[in-house]
Scaffold this motif. Sequence first.
Motif, mmCIF file in Angstrom:
data_model
loop_
_atom_site.group_PDB
_atom_site.id
_atom_site.type_symbol
_atom_site.label_atom_id
_atom_site.label_comp_id
_atom_site.label_asym_id
_atom_site.label_seq_id
_atom_site.Cartn_x
_atom_site.Cartn_y
_atom_site.Cartn_z
ATOM 1 N N ARG A 67 0.850 -1.203 0.000
ATOM 2 C CA ARG A 67 0.000 0.000 0.000
ATOM 3 C C ARG A 67 0.882 1.248 0.000
ATOM 4 N N ASP A 68 0.498 2.217 -0.826
ATOM 5 C CA ASP A 68 1.289 3.442 -0.926
ATOM 6 C C ASP A 68 1.224 4.241 0.370
ATOM 7 N N LYS A 69 2.323 4.922 0.663
ATOM 8 C CA LYS A 69 2.376 5.657 1.931
ATOM 9 C C LYS A 69 1.528 6.927 1.926
ATOM 10 N N HIS A 70 1.243 7.458 0.699
ATOM 11 C CA HIS A 70 0.478 8.702 0.644
ATOM 12 C C HIS A 70 -1.011 8.469 0.393
ATOM 13 N N ILE A 71 -1.301 7.585 -0.536
ATOM 14 C CA ILE A 71 -2.672 7.509 -1.041
ATOM 15 C C ILE A 71 -3.234 6.117 -0.762
ATOM 16 N N LYS A 72 -4.415 6.052 -0.205
ATOM 17 C CA LYS A 72 -4.913 4.763 0.250
ATOM 18 C C LYS A 72 -5.365 3.850 -0.904
ATOM 19 N N ASP A 73 -5.746 4.422 -2.046
ATOM 20 C CA ASP A 73 -6.234 3.592 -3.141
ATOM 21 C C ASP A 73 -5.122 3.119 -4.086
ATOM 22 N N LEU A 74 -3.884 3.314 -3.699
ATOM 23 C CA LEU A 74 -2.769 2.976 -4.583
ATOM 24 C C LEU A 74 -1.935 1.820 -4.026
ATOM 25 N N PHE A 75 -1.684 0.845 -4.873
ATOM 26 C CA PHE A 75 -0.897 -0.324 -4.475
ATOM 27 C C PHE A 75 0.231 -0.578 -5.463
ATOM 28 N N ILE A 76 1.333 -1.065 -4.953
ATOM 29 C CA ILE A 76 2.507 -1.323 -5.788
ATOM 30 C C ILE A 76 2.816 -2.810 -5.761
ATOM 31 N N LEU A 77 3.044 -3.369 -6.965
ATOM 32 C CA LEU A 77 3.510 -4.752 -7.040
ATOM 33 C C LEU A 77 4.949 -4.709 -7.545
ATOM 34 N N PRO A 78 5.922 -4.898 -6.660
ATOM 35 C CA PRO A 78 7.320 -4.708 -7.057
ATOM 36 C C PRO A 78 7.844 -5.858 -7.913
ATOM 37 N N ALA A 79 8.910 -5.580 -8.628
ATOM 38 C CA ALA A 79 9.573 -6.610 -9.422
ATOM 39 C C ALA A 79 10.525 -7.391 -8.525
ATOM 40 N N SER A 80 10.952 -8.555 -9.004
ATOM 41 C CA SER A 80 11.956 -9.317 -8.279
ATOM 42 C C SER A 80 13.326 -8.809 -8.706
ATOM 43 N N GLN A 81 14.207 -8.641 -7.744
ATOM 44 C CA GLN A 81 15.537 -8.150 -8.096
ATOM 45 C C GLN A 81 16.495 -9.308 -8.373
ATOM 46 N N THR A 82 16.151 -10.492 -7.911
ATOM 47 C CA THR A 82 17.094 -11.608 -7.986
ATOM 48 C C THR A 82 16.864 -12.525 -9.182
ATOM 49 N N ARG A 83 15.801 -12.317 -9.926
ATOM 50 C CA ARG A 83 15.542 -13.193 -11.082
ATOM 51 C C ARG A 83 15.786 -12.414 -12.366
ATOM 52 N N ASP A 84 15.536 -13.112 -13.495
ATOM 53 C CA ASP A 84 15.574 -12.358 -14.742
ATOM 54 C C ASP A 84 14.198 -12.416 -15.404
ATOM 55 N N LYS A 85 14.117 -11.775 -16.556
ATOM 56 C CA LYS A 85 12.804 -11.573 -17.176
ATOM 57 C C LYS A 85 12.155 -12.868 -17.637
ATOM 58 N N ASP A 86 12.957 -13.952 -17.747
ATOM 59 C CA ASP A 86 12.362 -15.222 -18.166
ATOM 60 C C ASP A 86 11.466 -15.812 -17.084
ATOM 61 N N ALA A 87 11.557 -15.254 -15.861
ATOM 62 C CA ALA A 87 10.691 -15.738 -14.784
ATOM 63 C C ALA A 87 9.237 -15.359 -15.042
ATOM 64 N N LEU A 88 9.002 -14.384 -15.937
ATOM 65 C CA LEU A 88 7.633 -14.002 -16.275
ATOM 66 C C LEU A 88 7.077 -14.954 -17.323
ATOM 67 N N THR A 89 5.843 -15.415 -17.114
ATOM 68 C CA THR A 89 5.187 -16.248 -18.117
ATOM 69 C C THR A 89 3.878 -15.582 -18.500
ATOM 70 N N LEU A 90 3.418 -15.891 -19.706
ATOM 71 C CA LEU A 90 2.165 -15.304 -20.182
ATOM 72 C C LEU A 90 1.008 -15.702 -19.263
ATOM 73 N N GLU A 91 0.977 -16.972 -18.884
ATOM 74 C CA GLU A 91 -0.118 -17.447 -18.020
ATOM 75 C C GLU A 91 -0.038 -16.764 -16.658
ATOM 76 N N GLY A 92 1.198 -16.667 -16.124
ATOM 77 C CA GLY A 92 1.394 -16.052 -14.818
ATOM 78 C C GLY A 92 0.917 -14.612 -14.811
ATOM 79 N N VAL A 93 1.343 -13.829 -15.825
ATOM 80 C CA VAL A 93 0.962 -12.425 -15.912
ATOM 81 C C VAL A 93 -0.553 -12.313 -16.074
#
Lengths: 279, 236
Positions: A81-107
Amino acid sequence: MKEQTVTKIIVITSGKGGVGKTTTSASFAVGLASRGFKTAVIDFDIGLRNLDLIMGCERRVVYDFVNVIRGEANLNQALIRDKHIKDLFILPASQTRDKDALTLEGVSTVLDELSKTFDYIVCDSPAGIERGAQLAMYFADSAIVVTNPEVSSVRDSDRMLGLLSSKTRRAEEGREPLTEHLLLTRYSPKRVARGDMLSLSDVNEILAIPLLGVIPESQAVLRASNSGDPVILDKESDAGQAYMDAVGRFLGENIPHRFIEEKGNWLKRLLNFKEKETV
Amino acid sequence: MTVSGVAIDQNTCFQFKANFLPCTVLQVMRYDWEALEQQLLNTIRNAPPFFSDLPVIIDLDKIKSLGPLNFVKLKELLVANKMIPIGVRGGNEEQHLAANAAGLPTLSAGKLSVAETKPQKKEEPVVRLTKLVTTPIRSGMQVYAKESDLIVTAAVSQGAELLADGNIHVYGSLRGRVLAGVQGNLQARIYCRTLDAELVSIAGYYLTKEDMLHSPLGDGMKQIYLENEQVRISVL
């Protein structure tokens, strides 16, 4: 103010790196959420996580996008949850993987689940045209193409527009194409006047898509990035105001463009006028 | 003279390329074997290196009405003098049969081949539909009009590529690469309004942007065509 019913997925993309995609994603998400829309912003730049820094939530990251895709955490655990605005949420990226960790089904699964409760989902695309960028744009309903007034950025944006018209779910299913918006960032009317920088009309002539806004080159942007408060919150700054205008235009409001002309131009014009008078 | 734009990867064994070898035509005007032999030997004696490995086509147009020549002897004479007889062209059916028997194929080379003994079927007129593109062609996109013309009514960006076996017309601003007649059609032409292309090519002959910097171009429709193996740009 709020009327949105069907969830809209927006991709912030550019092809080229360092043009302001993450800055724009953060400010846009804040802008939409501050108008009462429940908004999620997702960092697709797996391995080069930055959005959490710009949003100032880097110390609260426990789970990330890849954890959710792999079923190691559920979405509610990963959303910050964002620190300023209650209706805002952040989904962070992984720093330890690479882009191949993303799959079409997963997304697809993550976006479907977010669509149940959110009005807007902002996808912060990584640079390049590889998997991460393609998945960030695949499900989009709107695209904001971030471009610097500089030839290589314009060419890369042009390439992205080509991909947006062919490599998205809307294109593949033959549905109505996604809406394209141009956001010209780091614009300096002074340097345009000197001929160091492409002008708005130069860029428009090549890309030929509707202009959402011009964000002026501003000290405020770097300051905002370092402090972790998106520049749109800096209401005194020209860049912050320009982002606020752009969000308004995105929502269909009729707001005239600003920051295109050189500052203090009226003075120059007055001088020119006087010169003409004396001649 | 390669036909650019065709994807080549490591698995590609070969590619067809449009190519034009210089070729000498031996036009037979009078058939008198001894005189012919003598004249040929005399000619060669003047510049022997010129005739070494020279591909030769025997043209029979001027002696159409006569009977068959001794193609076996003629071929032997050419080979003995280090020339490479490729085939015959022109002439009548009887001559062709004799030439073919001597191992000299009949070349049509733009002329009606009479060697085809089978009566030619009257072909149905084939109308190939012109490929029409109305949306901008962005950097990195490639459009190929196979066996047809290509019309683009939108802009073609830098880094985009248009290819057609026939002619190409572009009505938007043109900043990409345009290759007409990619299968070797020398008659193919390119028509455009604003010419700021990175490369224009007709049947493999091309001009780069640098070559076009000094082309005398005003406003108005431009035509790009091939003339004497040179790509020409003219304002219509």
